[in-house]
Write a protein that holds these residues in place. Structure first.
Motif: not given
Length: 160
Positions: A2, A112, A131, A134, A136-137
């Motif tokens: 990540t 991402q 971001v 979590d 994620e982007v």
């Protein structure tokens, strides 16, 4: 891996623990000192100040890949940001964001969230990656995107 597991360093070259920011919303930006978009540093600081207590952090990475618009060291950039724009959000090591020597964090971010027409390359200074908590982007913003658009995206990410 990540975003929070990437190795990063501060503007002074000390390890920066991205893992400690897990659960926060991040705005990762490649910044420059001599760019037409440089005044956005003030706006980024305003976002950071406004939302940091809600779990938001801006990370600025000086980059000299676009028109050689950030020739100084990362430490000198930090002094510049503080003195000229009152920047207190974390300013990191100087990086490359494109090419074979691109920082792994930016390689992951671009993977991402590709740009226009699926291109991965960052086109200019002040490209922003939002971001989520979590890692994620959520979104990629070009240099011209800022102001209300950015603020609304940050607020929506914080409200999730």
């Amino acid at each position: 891996m990540t975003i929070f597991e990437q190795d990063c360093y501060t503007h002074q070259g000390d390890p920066f623990n991205l893992r400690a920011l897990k659960g926060q919303v991040l705005l990762v930006v490649n910044v420059a000192s001599q760019c037409g978009f440089t005044p956005q540093l003030e706006e980024l600081e305003s976002l950071y100040t406004r939302y940091r207590d809600r779990g938001f952090t801006v990370l600025g990475f000086p980059c000299n890949q676009f028109g050689r618009q950030s020739p100084e060291s990362a430490e000198a950039f930090c002094r510049f940001g503080e003195q000229r724009f009152g920047v207190h959000f974390p300013l990191m090591e100087k990086v490359k964001v494109n090419g074979p020597d691109a920082h792994p964090l930016f390689t992951a971010l671009k993977g991402q969230a590709p740009g226009v027409l699926g291109t991965r390359a960052i086109k200019w200074n002040f490209t922003k990656f939002l971001v989520g908590r979590d890692g994620e982007v959520i979104a990629r913003f070009g240099p011209r995107e800022h102001g209300v658009t950015l603020r609304k995206a940050v607020e929506a990410a914080l409200d999730k």
